[in-house]
Design an enzyme around this catalytic site. Structure first.
Site, short mmCIF file in Angstrom:
data_model
loop_
_atom_site.label_atom_id
_atom_site.label_comp_id
_atom_site.label_asym_id
_atom_site.label_seq_id
_atom_site.Cartn_x
_atom_site.Cartn_y
_atom_site.Cartn_z
N ASP A 46 8.06 0.86 27.89
CA ASP A 46 7.96 -0.59 27.56
C ASP A 46 7.27 -0.71 26.33
O ASP A 46 7.12 -1.76 25.49
CB ASP A 46 7.24 -1.59 28.70
CG ASP A 46 5.91 -1.25 28.93
OD1 ASP A 46 5.55 -0.14 28.33
OD2 ASP A 46 5.04 -1.77 29.61
N SER A 47 7.04 0.40 25.60
CA SER A 47 6.52 0.34 24.25
C SER A 47 7.59 0.18 23.18
O SER A 47 7.57 -0.22 22.15
CB SER A 47 6.10 1.92 23.79
OG SER A 47 6.81 2.74 24.24
N ASP A 85 10.02 2.35 32.57
CA ASP A 85 8.73 1.30 32.80
C ASP A 85 9.14 0.19 33.68
O ASP A 85 9.95 -0.42 33.18
CB ASP A 85 7.82 0.95 31.78
CG ASP A 85 7.00 1.97 31.31
OD1 ASP A 85 6.37 2.66 32.22
OD2 ASP A 85 6.59 2.16 30.07
N LYS A 113 7.83 4.00 36.35
CA LYS A 113 6.54 3.83 35.94
C LYS A 113 5.78 2.97 36.05
O LYS A 113 6.40 1.93 35.81
CB LYS A 113 6.09 4.85 34.70
CG LYS A 113 4.89 5.01 34.34
CD LYS A 113 4.55 5.99 33.13
CE LYS A 113 4.85 5.37 31.73
NZ LYS A 113 4.04 4.03 31.52
N GLU A 115 1.72 0.59 35.58
CA GLU A 115 0.35 0.80 35.25
C GLU A 115 -0.80 0.47 36.31
O GLU A 115 -0.44 -0.58 36.90
CB GLU A 115 0.12 0.03 34.00
CG GLU A 115 1.08 0.38 32.74
CD GLU A 115 0.69 -0.19 31.42
OE1 GLU A 115 -0.27 -1.12 31.53
OE2 GLU A 115 1.33 -0.19 30.84
N GLU A 182 -3.69 7.85 29.69
CA GLU A 182 -3.53 7.29 28.16
C GLU A 182 -5.14 6.98 27.89
O GLU A 182 -5.78 6.08 28.34
CB GLU A 182 -2.74 6.09 28.27
CG GLU A 182 -2.52 5.24 26.65
CD GLU A 182 -1.51 4.53 26.45
OE1 GLU A 182 -0.55 4.27 27.42
OE2 GLU A 182 -1.24 4.12 25.23
O1 KIV Z 1 5.50 2.61 27.08
C1 KIV Z 1 5.28 3.74 26.89
O2 KIV Z 1 6.04 4.17 26.00
C2 KIV Z 1 4.52 4.59 27.67
C3 KIV Z 1 4.04 5.74 27.04
C4 KIV Z 1 3.72 6.21 25.76
C5 KIV Z 1 3.17 6.43 28.00
O3 KIV Z 1 4.18 3.93 28.54
#
Ligand code: KIV
Length: 252
Positions: A46-47, A85, A113, A115, A182
């Site tokens: 989600d970056s 994510d 994934k 958090e 992280e």
């Molecule tokens: O959103 C993302 O890119 C991430 C990673 C950098 C771990 O969660």
């Protein structure tokens, strides 16, 4: 000849044998390039909210955004495991976590994934019981940036250390096949690495993890307006693009 895809079990089995290299991809060409380079774990993170969509943080990313970018990356049909994510507020209950994980899998992800540790254990258990491979994410949690008032390193106090170790153990017990750490103090990340049976994948958490993950834009200098302190870009793509464009304009 059929290509052997890398599975969640294969990533888990890399612990103690081989470092896990993981990078982000948000579209077809980036997923294809990472795959051609042999990256075993590709994350539609989600970056993308910051490095692709131009938001100030990840809290603006929606399920629709994630599904759209997962579909694009999945069209590359990578051999590497494509994970995605679960975005902000998409896993507030166990039912929502499973429903949204299924949407990401239908879009082409092979794992999801989310958090958090013990605070989302019910959701993690529901996801893994539904047969969906799950990656944990502990330490600095970008989706909590607004409550926390910034991106803060974790594991600096004995209480934070204990809490991180307990969260990591709980995630592994609930069926996570890997855990992203992280901005965790290096010695705490190394301790978690020795104490949990699944690979720890660090980002800004020292070299004592079982693997490392980076936002690809940071690694290749594609988002020059902000680069985390722990990343040394291997190439300056933004500069290369500007030079190519300038040279082309001058050639007209
Ligand atoms: O959103 C993302 O890119 C991430 C990673 C950098 C771990 O969660």
């Amino acid at each position: 000849m059929t290509m052997q895809k890398i599975t969640a079990q294969a990533i888990r089995a890399m612990k103690g044998r081989q470092k896990v290299a993981a990078l982000t991809a948000y579209d077809y060409p980036s997923a294809k390039l990472l795959d051609e380079a042999g990256v075993p774990l590709i994350l539609v993170g989600d970056s993308l909210g910051m490095v692709v969509l131009g938001y100030p943080d990840t809290t603006h990313v929606t399920m629709a955004d994630m599904e759209h970018h997962v579909r694009a990356a999945a069209r590359a049909q990578p051999k590497g495991l494509l994970a995605a994510d679960l975005p902000y507020r998409s896993y507030e209950t166990a039912a929502a976590a499973v429903q949204n994980s299924r949407k990401l899998i239908e879009a082409g992800a092979a794992a999801v994934k989310a958090e958090g540790g013990r605070s989302i254990l019910e959701q993690v258990t529901a996801i893994t019981r539904a047969g969906i491979p799950f990656i944990g994410h502990l330490g600095m949690l970008p989706q909590h940036v607004l409550e926390e008032g910034g991106y803060k390193r974790k594991g600096k106090t004995p209480a934070e250390r204990e809490s991180l170790v307990a969260d990591a153990s709980a995630l592994a017990e609930a069926g996570a096949f890997a855990i992203v750490l992280e901005l965790v103090q290096a010695e705490v990340a190394a301790e978690i690495t020795t104490r949990v049976p699944v690979p720890s994948i660090g980002i800004g958490s020292g070299t004592g993890c079982d693997g490392q993950i980076l936002v690809t834009h940071d690694l290749i200098g594609m988002f020059p307006w902000f680069t985390p302190k722990f990343v040394k870009p291997r190439v300056q793509c933004a500069e290369e693009i500007k030079s190519a464009v300038t040279a082309w304009m001058q050639s007209l």
